[in-house]
Design an enzyme around this catalytic site. Sequence first.
Site, PDB file in Angstrom:
ATOM      1  N   SER A 198      50.069  37.998  37.064  1.00  0.00           N
ATOM      2  CA  SER A 198      50.909  38.746  36.118  1.00  0.00           C
ATOM      3  C   SER A 198      50.652  38.248  34.697  1.00  0.00           C
ATOM      4  CB  SER A 198      52.383  38.604  36.487  1.00  0.00           C
ATOM      5  OG  SER A 198      52.728  37.240  36.626  1.00  0.00           O
ATOM      6  N   HIS A 237      39.241  28.407  42.939  1.00  0.00           N
ATOM      7  CA  HIS A 237      39.096  27.211  42.099  1.00  0.00           C
ATOM      8  C   HIS A 237      37.637  26.956  41.725  1.00  0.00           C
ATOM      9  CE1 HIS A 237      43.260  25.500  42.019  1.00  0.00           C
ATOM     10  NE2 HIS A 237      43.387  26.377  42.994  1.00  0.00           N
ATOM     11  N   ASP A 241      40.978  35.398  36.239  1.00  0.00           N
ATOM     12  CA  ASP A 241      42.050  36.397  36.216  1.00  0.00           C
ATOM     13  C   ASP A 241      41.870  37.362  35.048  1.00  0.00           C
ATOM     14  OD1 ASP A 241      42.830  34.583  38.117  1.00  0.00           O
ATOM     15  OD2 ASP A 241      44.496  33.763  36.943  1.00  0.00           O
TER      16      ASP A 241
END
Length: 380
Positions: free
Chosen positions: A125, A33, A170
Amino acid sequence: MRDVVTAAFESAFGPTPTYLTHAPGRVNLIGEHTDYNDGFVLPMAIGRGVWVAAHPRTDDQFRVHSVDYSDTISFSRDQLQDSTLPHWTSHVRGVWYLLAQQGMTLPTADIAIAGNVPIGAGLSSSAAIEISMIELGLALANQHMTQAQKALLGVEVEHKFMGMPSGVMDQMTSAASSEGHAILIDCRTLTTRPIHIPDGVSVIVIDTAKRRQLVGSAYVDRRRQCEEAAQIIGVSHLRDATIEQVEAYKNQLEDVRYRRARHIVTENARTLEAADALQKGDAVATGKLMNASHYSMRDDFEISWAEADLITEMARNTPGCFGARMTGGGFGGCCVALVSANAVEGFTEKITPLYQAETHLTPVIYAFQPAAGSRVIFKP
Ligand code: GLA
């Protein structure tokens, strides 16, 4: 997976695909975070991800097949923003829409998508689909972007088409990683430093088999609390705050914002320390920082879940384990442990029955090698 997606393309659309792209999922070693606080993260790409096979079309139609959803959907260029289409088509629509907005001309296409990142496990994903789709879009438009530009575009898809106000970790990991290395990312400047994973050390991912819940709203809350804390302290982002400032503003911040800020400020420091320790081959020091990170996420940021607390404690008590923590957004999914390579087998054998006995859940344990970032596998 390459063969799976090619075969799926052929059975859905007939001919052999002329484009094939890949983007990996990721596991975050430390720095949770911190990305949307303009801070530091230390993730690595994994040998699982998304493969996209495609062939351009000459009309205005898209046909998209998802192996995971066993579904094929057709839509036209005019429908790129049509949110009544199935949610899983959002990545394709978002990438095409935003690339066109940047002035790129690209054809529509027949597209097949297949992946092997467990969904909802905190292994990204979604970013893997975004980045593999961006690789495809750029290849079809015959255009180039830097890894940081690809990542930022992926984030925009996430914000505008997936409704998740995520940070850049990500997508950046999926685009910019290199084999054998974790990647230290400065989420303010998007500069990166590859960090070699020492020989003899394995990165073990433990899926707690507890799926994420309420993750969207809790994520939005955390992000807002961090922004409020930064504003009260008088800095643009918590990346710029020191622990002394957080302590000095304790009363104004009040309990929740104080603890959120304390997590971010200490986590940034731990991430930089862990990158240096890992680079020096010091798995013991890295493991200790991972443990401290877990406790901070459990107590201050409050994103851990009971099964993660349990299995990381079991991991720490297992010979050969240097440290363990939950990984990803929180509230379910995976944990990550640093384990001596020669102890991995014993680690799995010990943890599995212990965890099963206490939770009646079966954990899935993976030893992941740090993988390379996204790429075009072939194009005409
Ligand atoms: C999710 C988000 C990332 C990051 C992590 C928490 O994975 O997509 O941007 O904020 O949570 O570290």
